[in-house]
Design a protein around this motif. Sequence first.
Motif, short mmCIF file in Angstrom:
data_model
loop_
_atom_site.label_atom_id
_atom_site.label_comp_id
_atom_site.label_asym_id
_atom_site.label_seq_id
_atom_site.Cartn_x
_atom_site.Cartn_y
_atom_site.Cartn_z
N PHE A 196 0.64 -0.85 -0.26
CA PHE A 196 -0.19 -0.05 -0.14
C PHE A 196 0.89 1.04 -0.44
O PHE A 196 0.70 2.44 -1.00
CB PHE A 196 -0.66 0.09 1.25
CG PHE A 196 -1.67 -1.22 0.90
CD1 PHE A 196 -2.08 -1.57 0.37
CD2 PHE A 196 -2.21 -1.30 2.16
CE1 PHE A 196 -3.88 -2.44 -0.30
CE2 PHE A 196 -3.87 -2.11 1.93
CZ PHE A 196 -3.86 -2.71 1.28
N LYS A 223 -1.57 4.21 -1.58
CA LYS A 223 -2.51 4.13 -1.34
C LYS A 223 -3.18 4.82 0.01
O LYS A 223 -3.21 3.64 1.11
CB LYS A 223 -3.68 2.96 -1.12
CG LYS A 223 -3.64 2.34 -3.35
CD LYS A 223 -3.80 0.97 -3.41
CE LYS A 223 -4.30 0.70 -4.75
NZ LYS A 223 -5.01 -0.94 -5.15
N TYR A 254 -5.71 2.99 1.78
CA TYR A 254 -5.60 2.29 2.40
C TYR A 254 -4.73 1.87 3.84
O TYR A 254 -5.09 0.68 4.49
CB TYR A 254 -5.00 0.58 1.15
CG TYR A 254 -6.17 0.31 0.43
CD1 TYR A 254 -6.84 -0.45 0.28
CD2 TYR A 254 -6.56 1.47 -0.88
CE1 TYR A 254 -7.68 -1.04 -0.49
CE2 TYR A 254 -7.15 1.33 -1.88
CZ TYR A 254 -8.09 0.23 -1.54
OH TYR A 254 -8.42 -0.66 -3.25
#
Length: 301
Positions: free
Chosen positions: A277, A282, A285
């Motif tokens: 991630f 991300k 996330y």
Amino acid sequence: MGVKELGQEIIYQRKRHNMTQKDLCQNVCTQSALSLIERGITKPSLEIIFYLSLKLQKPISHFLQYLLDDNAEYINKTVFFVEDLALTQRFEDIYHLTRKELSSINSSPRSWYEQFLRWMLTCSEYRLNKISQREAVGDLKELLKDDYDLINHKDFLYYKILNSIALIHGENQDLSSALMYYNKALNSNFYQEYSSAVHQPQIYRLRILYNKAKTLYDLEKYDEAVCTLKEGIEQSKINENISMLGQFYYYLGQTYEKQNKDSAFIKEAYESAEFIFRFLDKDLYLDILYELKGQYFKKEW
């Protein structure tokens, strides 16, 4: 796609087999005829396509897909645009665009483009609550009739339709039916060759593996979920694609928790998810990971 793209694909496959035009056309057609086909000037007959497919060791459907649709450039642009709308969940726009496109199509037999539009229209109608779960599944199943087998295997539309049916069942807590359709997709032949680098069925297969693992988790079939997640991780590595890898590791950690595995295994899975991630930026996330699983990390989040 069209005659020009078919010619380019024949050239690619011929060179891949280290064949000259003279080698390929022998007992099939004249060399001048093959030259016209490869340059996209002449549309070959079905008989010629059949014999070329035998020599090039490809199924005839591989070459026929290039002749299923006209106006290739417009179709490709529209398909990519609709797919982008789907990624951003702009279902209202998809609904109006696909209805407009379908109203202008009057082809028989049905083309791949029409089939794609019908799939996306049904999905958008369901997301907008214009049709029920039962109606959506029924319409999607209609697209899987044997009559459409050839066009459905172009750009792996068959697997996308199966995935849509499974998702709808899963969202409505019919997990057994969802699992059945995920298995049906995963047990099919995903590994046909596709000339376009954009369309890679083995990559789409990762998404279906992930959806199947989540369904098994919800069904509390944790051993099967672990096997599916590990398969997804292995396939991600084999295909050198990490787009779903973080999610695989996250769910692996969650499933290990349900199995009361040693905390070292759980921590390793979540740390692997964290690494992916972070690498892919991300942040959402990561926030979820730290909020829900912060006890497995050294730092306090």
